[in-house]
Design a protein around this motif. Structure first.
Motif, PDB file in Angstrom:
ATOM      1  N   LEU A   1      19.137 -33.386  15.887  1.00 59.00           N
ATOM      2  CA  LEU A   1      18.021 -33.238  14.940  1.00 59.00           C
ATOM      3  C   LEU A   1      18.054 -31.892  14.221  1.00 59.00           C
ATOM      4  CD1 LEU A   1      15.104 -34.868  16.988  1.00 59.00           C
ATOM      5  CD2 LEU A   1      16.688 -35.921  15.360  1.00 59.00           C
ATOM      6  N   LEU A   2      18.708 -30.899  14.822  1.00 62.10           N
ATOM      7  CA  LEU A   2      18.825 -29.595  14.181  1.00 62.10           C
ATOM      8  C   LEU A   2      20.262 -29.385  13.705  1.00 62.10           C
ATOM      9  CD1 LEU A   2      16.097 -29.127  15.780  1.00 62.10           C
ATOM     10  CD2 LEU A   2      16.748 -26.713  15.831  1.00 62.10           C
ATOM     11  N   VAL A   3      20.382 -28.713  12.581  1.00 60.53           N
ATOM     12  CA  VAL A   3      21.694 -28.389  12.037  1.00 60.53           C
ATOM     13  C   VAL A   3      21.717 -26.899  11.699  1.00 60.53           C
ATOM     14  CG1 VAL A   3      23.374 -28.842  10.211  1.00 60.53           C
ATOM     15  CG2 VAL A   3      21.862 -30.680  11.008  1.00 60.53           C
ATOM     16  N   ALA A   4      22.700 -26.173  12.236  1.00 60.92           N
ATOM     17  CA  ALA A   4      22.930 -24.808  11.769  1.00 60.92           C
ATOM     18  C   ALA A   4      23.603 -24.933  10.413  1.00 60.92           C
ATOM     19  CB  ALA A   4      23.822 -24.059  12.740  1.00 60.92           C
ATOM     20  N   ASP A   5      22.916 -24.512   9.353  1.00 61.63           N
ATOM     21  CA  ASP A   5      23.421 -24.738   7.996  1.00 61.63           C
ATOM     22  C   ASP A   5      23.358 -23.413   7.251  1.00 61.63           C
ATOM     23  OD1 ASP A   5      23.916 -25.455   5.391  1.00 61.63           O
ATOM     24  OD2 ASP A   5      22.938 -27.428   5.615  1.00 61.63           O
ATOM     25  N   LEU A   6      24.534 -22.805   7.046  1.00 62.30           N
ATOM     26  CA  LEU A   6      24.561 -21.422   6.585  1.00 62.30           C
ATOM     27  C   LEU A   6      24.368 -21.285   5.083  1.00 62.30           C
ATOM     28  CD1 LEU A   6      27.158 -19.780   8.960  1.00 62.30           C
ATOM     29  CD2 LEU A   6      24.822 -20.548   9.379  1.00 62.30           C
ATOM     30  N   LYS A   7      24.212 -22.419   4.401  1.00 62.89           N
ATOM     31  CA  LYS A   7      23.897 -22.313   2.964  1.00 62.89           C
ATOM     32  C   LYS A   7      22.388 -22.237   2.728  1.00 62.89           C
ATOM     33  CE  LYS A   7      23.707 -27.151   1.407  1.00 62.89           C
ATOM     34  NZ  LYS A   7      23.885 -27.711   2.775  1.00 62.89           N
ATOM     35  N   VAL A   8      21.609 -22.472   3.778  1.00 57.87           N
ATOM     36  CA  VAL A   8      20.149 -22.378   3.611  1.00 57.87           C
ATOM     37  C   VAL A   8      19.797 -20.923   3.334  1.00 57.87           C
ATOM     38  CG1 VAL A   8      17.926 -22.545   4.769  1.00 57.87           C
ATOM     39  CG2 VAL A   8      19.623 -24.364   5.050  1.00 57.87           C
ATOM     40  N   ALA A   9      19.350 -20.668   2.139  1.00 59.68           N
ATOM     41  CA  ALA A   9      19.060 -19.287   1.745  1.00 59.68           C
ATOM     42  C   ALA A   9      17.618 -19.115   1.298  1.00 59.68           C
ATOM     43  CB  ALA A   9      19.991 -18.866   0.616  1.00 59.68           C
ATOM     44  N   ARG A  10      16.981 -20.241   0.994  1.00 59.16           N
ATOM     45  CA  ARG A  10      15.615 -20.161   0.491  1.00 59.16           C
ATOM     46  C   ARG A  10      14.725 -19.448   1.514  1.00 59.16           C
ATOM     47  NH1 ARG A  10      11.652 -23.893   1.595  1.00 59.16           N
ATOM     48  NH2 ARG A  10       9.701 -23.433   0.531  1.00 59.16           N
ATOM     49  N   GLY A  11      14.059 -18.449   1.033  1.00 58.72           N
ATOM     50  CA  GLY A  11      13.133 -17.741   1.908  1.00 58.72           C
ATOM     51  C   GLY A  11      13.784 -16.626   2.694  1.00 58.72           C
ATOM     52  N   LEU A  12      15.140 -16.571   2.662  1.00 60.62           N
ATOM     53  CA  LEU A  12      15.785 -15.518   3.466  1.00 60.62           C
ATOM     54  C   LEU A  12      15.507 -14.121   2.902  1.00 60.62           C
ATOM     55  CD1 LEU A  12      19.265 -16.990   4.478  1.00 60.62           C
ATOM     56  CD2 LEU A  12      17.386 -16.336   5.982  1.00 60.62           C
ATOM     57  N   ASP A  13      15.118 -14.070   1.610  1.00 60.60           N
ATOM     58  CA  ASP A  13      14.753 -12.772   1.056  1.00 60.60           C
ATOM     59  C   ASP A  13      13.345 -12.372   1.497  1.00 60.60           C
ATOM     60  OD1 ASP A  13      13.783 -14.911  -0.371  1.00 60.60           O
ATOM     61  OD2 ASP A  13      13.814 -13.872  -2.293  1.00 60.60           O
ATOM     62  N   TYR A  14      12.593 -13.337   2.025  1.00 63.46           N
ATOM     63  CA  TYR A  14      11.211 -13.090   2.447  1.00 63.46           C
ATOM     64  C   TYR A  14      11.113 -12.994   3.976  1.00 63.46           C
ATOM     65  CZ  TYR A  14       6.442 -14.410   3.700  1.00 63.46           C
ATOM     66  OH  TYR A  14       5.218 -14.469   4.284  1.00 63.46           O
ATOM     67  N   TYR A  15      11.743 -13.945   4.649  1.00 65.88           N
ATOM     68  CA  TYR A  15      11.707 -13.940   6.114  1.00 65.88           C
ATOM     69  C   TYR A  15      12.680 -12.911   6.669  1.00 65.88           C
ATOM     70  CZ  TYR A  15       8.965 -18.214   5.839  1.00 65.88           C
ATOM     71  OH  TYR A  15       7.975 -19.128   5.582  1.00 65.88           O
ATOM     72  N   THR A  16      12.448 -12.489   7.900  1.00 65.20           N
ATOM     73  CA  THR A  16      13.253 -11.406   8.477  1.00 65.20           C
ATOM     74  C   THR A  16      14.158 -11.881   9.603  1.00 65.20           C
ATOM     75  OG1 THR A  16      11.431 -10.905   9.965  1.00 65.20           O
ATOM     76  CG2 THR A  16      11.528  -9.670   7.896  1.00 65.20           C
ATOM     77  N   GLY A  17      14.084 -13.170   9.953  1.00 62.65           N
ATOM     78  CA  GLY A  17      14.930 -13.654  11.042  1.00 62.65           C
ATOM     79  C   GLY A  17      15.362 -15.079  10.749  1.00 62.65           C
TER      80      GLY A  17
END
Lengths: 448, 448
Positions: free
Chosen positions: B267-283
């Protein structure tokens, strides 16, 4: 950024008080559904022109809503709804082709009024409404049924003794007509002040409005009549006033009180001084008070309306009652009558011997949750005393330990610790979910 | 009065679709409570200056709120909240002395955004949020736990296969630093466009931003990595980039994927293209998509934030996820994947032989309700065919009759009519409440 401070009139609950409110909302919803009411939600905004001069309290202040970035020519003027009746009427007209009538709906939502805040009067609050609306004609029996639904909900709630007061517009209207009074609405508005200003001043106002002293006296005598059964009708007839609308009103209110006496004995009162809303409603009206706290005002009101919703071709008469959930819950909490047994759903905290045990603790938690037990794992493998305090500060009754002898669970209230199997152990049913402690309500009852 | 027409962006459900939404909300709430999250509600309004430039989507449009009768000097400027995170942060600061930390809360409420309406993007919609917030420090293990709560809720819902994508800011940040890239946030924002504009244009933008062709290629290679277990880490290491922040990120995302593999396999995927919000979130960051409907966008997003709430003395780091309930439910209903079995809670209609039987019918209804069966009495003593149609049009499965042989109940789907005792009879458990019919989801699965 401004300093953080509460906004007057926009109350918020701490988590433990929110648990009390949630249990009220759950009980109310469950009761409404048992009586066959379907849920709807309407949007928070309506066109301002639809809100203005609509509804029972046509003078309440509306909050306007507008996109901050809107150009001057954009957006119809919108306002937050101040009750759930006006939006429901609009919903019925908008979706009438897709609804089946008579339509029984409940609606539990926030409403907003720009009033001056005071205790029990908020700028944002939750109402829980039931209405039955029909197309064309609405049979009277729904006016009998509706207060019984409210009585059913209220007697399941941990609240002090209450009284649902019932009157019907036909009684004062017929009585006043029989006395030759022409301005029925004007007289009703004066009688509505009875509790506030007393009978002498009401008499003054009535005579100032052109009534004779004897007519004013009769109006007051009618207002003084009440009974928890159908005997009010004989008291009215003893006043000697005759009118066919009065006869119809007495017959209808008698039907309501007969049904109430069977299904909700003592909870409904035929109270002929109830006048609020009678200038707006067209049949029965309802108000509800906590006994001993009448000064707080009604916590649940409504009535029969004949034409709130109409599209020109079809009229949709209805009857509805609205529970002032925020008014009720805030009052009982602020008086110290209700308290949740804990501030979280969690029934069990899984303690950790070390951070390495977290994966195993998660497995235990999942096993317990699969059987409906709310669980969380301790935030850190701190000293056991600290982990127990973590539970204790939230009112969580149980802490789960991994010991040399296998898993054990401690009831931190009694200190008793026993072996436990995550596949079979469950807390006593009264500890599974937070409960509402009501120890003070009985003494409140005694005082009232 | 203006003609009644829907307001664009303010969708409302008909009663049967509202039943679907309610069952989603009930399942989500039940799951959140099993995981020890406590409910809060915050007021709908916040000071505009608190809303501006806050939250993950700092560019969303705010609805201003103002009493229509307000004088020019009255009222702080208020706006409707556009998410539940900003008000939660304010709530934590306002009530910090009365809360216990770490504080696990859920919050299911409407939010408002003045956006241009389109499918899945509304001006008023419901979100269901969980956050865990602590005072000072927040342990990483909560970032492992939170997506498992969402997976637990989603697998109980009648929805198509879904995928929770996970990434952590430390991976691209460490990787980019190892490559010598200085503007981390700028690079993240370009990579965020990958799905929309494709790898070639992303490469163009990266080189236009000053990266060498080889560096841009490495950035793209990282973004193309994904796995449903911890094997993504080996793929990253094979790229040969070294940085201690990268090591930390790989270690953390591996922990998440190891736990996911045990408790929510696939059900979970480590997906390293997910970038949305990475400029806002810290982890860690989370996004969720329906498989086969990725173009619709995320139905559940969130992440770790370190300093959304701070009162100058204390900082409250947190991790949270928000389910877009309206986005999800409207999508599934509009695709015809879900349908309620009836449009009302009512399971049984008590038919009337004549209006004189109403009192007796009410007694039967009360008996059935006392055992948890939703009942209503027929609106009128019409012909039986009409009373049966009343039930049938609402999807109500049973009609109760008083016959010469005593009470009988008819299943109007099969036509079977059998003797019944109001003190003992109950409908089959699957008919007690409306259910959600999901026959199309399997075929949706096959097509995807």
């Amino acid at each position: 950024m401004s300093k953080i401070s509460p906004l007057s009139g926009f109350p918020e609950f701490l988590p433990s008080d929110r648990i009390v409110e949630l249990q009220f909302l759950d009980t109310i919803r469950e009761t409404f559904e048992l009586h066959g009411f379907a849920s709807i939600e309407t949007r928070a905004v309506e066109p301002v022109e639809r809100l203005s001069n609509q509804g029972e309290d046509a003078d309440k202040e509306i909050y306007g809503v507008r996109r901050l970035a809107a150009g001057a020519d954009e957006d119809a003027a919108l306002g937050l709804h101040f009750d759930l009746t006006v939006p429901f009427a609009r919903y019925v007209l908008e979706h009438s082709g897709k609804l089946t009538f008579p339509f029984r709906r409940y609606q539990i939502q926030k409403v907003w009024r720009g009033e001056r805040p005071q205790e029990g009067r908020y700028r944002e609050f939750t109402q829980a409404d039931i209405d039955i609306i029909d197309s064309g004609e609405l049979p009277f029996h729904y006016e009998v049924e509706l207060p019984l639904v409210i009585a059913d909900a209220f007697r399941k709630l941990p609240i002090p003794p209450f009284r649902i007061q019932v009157n019907t517009r036909q009684i004062p209207e017929g009585f006043y007509r029989g006395l030759g009074i022409e301005d029925i609405t004007g007289a009703l508005r004066i009688v509505d002040k009875l509790d506030k200003i007393g009978p002498d001043k009401v008499t003054d106002l009535l005579t100032a409005a052109g009534l004779s002293a004897e007519t004013a006296k009769q109006v007051l005598r009618l207002a003084e009549i009440s009974s928890t059964d159908a005997s009010f009708a004989d008291q009215v007839r003893a006043l000697g006033v005759q009118h066919e609308i009065l006869d119809e009103g007495l017959e209808r209110l008698s039907q309501i009180m007969t049904a109430a006496n069977e299904h909700a004995p003592g909870l409904l009162v035929a109270d002929l001084k109830v006048a609020r809303g009678l200038d707006y409603y067209t049949g029965t009206v309802y108000e509800t008070q906590l006994i001993g706290d009448e000064g707080y005002g009604s916590i649940c009101s409504g009535g029969r309306y004949d034409s709130l919703a109409s599209d020109g071709k079809t009229t949709y008469p209805g009857v509805g009652i609205s529970i002032g959930v925020s008014r009720l819950v805030h009052r009982l909490i602020s008086k110290g009558l209700l308290k949740a047994s804990r501030s979280t759903p969690t029934a069990v905290v899984i303690a950790l011997n070390s951070e390495d045990d977290r994966a195993e603790a998660m497995r235990t938690a999942i096993q317990l949750r699969s059987r409906g037990i709310p669980v969380e794992v301790a935030p850190a493998a701190a000293k056991f005393g600290k982990q127990i305090r973590f539970a204790d500060r939230r009112g969580i009754p149980f802490v789960w330990f991994s010991t040399e002898n296998g898993p054990e669970v401690k009831d931190i209230r009694s200190g008793e610790q026993v072996p436990a199997d995550a596949a079979t152990w469950a807390p006593p049913v009264e500890d599974l979910r937070p409960s509402i402690e009501t120890h003070s309500i009985e003494s409140h009852r005694e005082n009232s």
